[in-house]
Every structure is written in C-alpha cells, then in structure tokens.
Scaffold this motif. Structure first.
Motif: not given
Length: 258
Positions: A175-183
């Motif tokens: 999977a790939e997601n360009g909207l990663f927010q931590s954590p």
C-alpha cells in the motif's frame, strides 16, 4: 519291635516333608510383566486459518507491544528498503497499480504525480525516511512500514507512507498513501486477517479527526473513523511518529545511488 518303631517314624517324616513342600508352594506368585500404558487419543487436526473473511483473527498473534506503548523506529540504514523506496518514487511512470492504490481523496499534488513522470532522485532535493517493522498479517514475517519526508514526498495533506511485505527476500509494495499524518498506530482490529492502522486525518492541512487504514484483501484503504468527543480513538501501539525535530534529524537520508 524295631521295625514297628521305624514305620511311624517314616510316616511322620513323609508327612513333614509333604507339609514343607505345601508351605513352600504357597509362597508369593511370580511377578507378572507390566501392561503397557493406554495410548493417548490422537490430537485433533489444527483448525484452518482460513475463514469466510480471510485468516481467522483468533489464530493471529497480537501486536508486538501492548496498547498505549510506542515501538521506537529503526534507526539504522536499510539498503534493501532504500532500493525499494527509490524504485517506487523515482525513474518511471507514477500511476499506481490496483494493489497499491493510494488515498482516493487525493490532493492536487497527488493527482499531478499520477499523470506525470517521476523525476530522478537527484532532482527532488534531500529526502529522509523513517521505518519500522511489525507482523501485520500474523504469518510470522515482519512487514515494513516507511514514511518518506522531504519537499517532494510531502504536501499540505501529509507525507508518503509505504507498506511492504517480505516476498521471498524481496520487498513487495502492499500500500501507498500520500496523506500520512503522524503518528501511525496499529490497533487490535483486523480486516482480512491484517491488523488495522490509524492516523490523524486532515482537511486542507488542518487536523480533522482520525482515519483507519483497513486491508481489503489487496491493499490498505482509508476509512473515516468516528471518534467521540473528548476521546482519542481506539487504543493502539505507535509505530511511526514524526517528532518535532529539525528535518536533518528525522529518520535516515535516502541516498540517490543504486
């Protein structure tokens, strides 16, 4: 007269001998060989891991750490992961395969990437990556989760999150997601046998609750996660967290070389 005396004596001796033989024959009987212990019934065959919705969650191990804890990211270079990141991010068309589709709510930046050609690594400026490993599908092998940060890998909506699984020694993109927010947090819920992940959602860069990443049999798909006011969502274990550090201290450099 002497013969008359010896007759009773002989008879007495014979009776005595007979008695002694009878007493000796009444001794303890010889020991009998021990009978073998009864055989234990055969163990039932193991229950199949495959259920109607994929592997049975009851047969899967829990996360590596209890909810509420943090698994520190791996702070050493990983050449195999670096090669997989470069192969995914650079040198070729950007359009994602169905098995690795990103967030359907893509930003303009993501849409531009989907129709353009990837630049070479040297043209995008410095990049760094943060990674960790956890057994998401319970098969005993660790999946690799990586976040790439930098001007090319991040936008107002977040940074690039990539999830790989070990496929006979090589890393295969799940999977790939360009909207990663931590954590990024792993929780105990499962879909299709894979543990669910949660991370903060954002709307135009502003925090907007949580979203859950659920495995649909091919890839992880984001799903809005309702959270009651005053709560922080389901408990879980933090896998990746972008701490407020200077860029040059976030993760490891991503070299552009082969």
């Amino acid at each position: 007269m002497r013969a008359e005396r010896t007759g009773p004596l002989r008879l007495f001796a014979r009776l005595r001998l007979f008695a002694l033989l009878a007493i000796g024959g009444a001794g303890p009987a010889p020991a009998q060989p021990l009978a073998p212990p009864p055989l234990a019934p055969p163990a039932p065959p193991p229950r199949s891991l495959l259920g109607p919705d994929g592997p049975d969650p009851r047969d899967r191990p829990p996360p590596l750490a209890p909810p509420g804890s943090v698994i520190p990211p791996i702070n050493r270079p990983d050449p195999r992961l670096e090669a997989a990141l470069r192969a995914r991010l650079f040198a070729g068309p950007v359009a994602a395969s169905p098995a690795a589709a990103g967030d359907p709510d893509q930003t303009e930046w993501e849409q531009a990437r989907a129709t353009a050609t990837r630049p070479v690594c040297a043209d995008v400026g410095p990049l760094r990556y943060l990674h960790n490993r956890v057994d998401l599908d319970g098969d005993g092998r660790l999946e690799t989760l990586a976040v790439v940060v930098g001007s090319y890998a991040c936008s107002s909506g977040g940074c690039s999150l990539l999830i790989f699984r070990d496929n006979d020694g090589s890393l295969e993109l799940v999977a790939e997601n360009g909207l990663f927010q931590s954590p990024l947090t792993v929780i105990s819920n499962r879909h299709r046998g894979w543990l669910d992940l949660t991370m903060p959602a954002s709307l135009h860069g502003a925090p907007d609750g949580l979203k859950e990443l659920r495995f649909d049999g091919r890839t992880y798909r984001p799903v809005p996660l309702p959270v009651a006011e005053g709560t922080s969502g389901p408990p879980g274990t933090v896998l990746l967290e972008l701490l407020p550090l200077p860029f040059e201290r976030l993760g490891r450099p991503l070299p552009c070389g082969p």
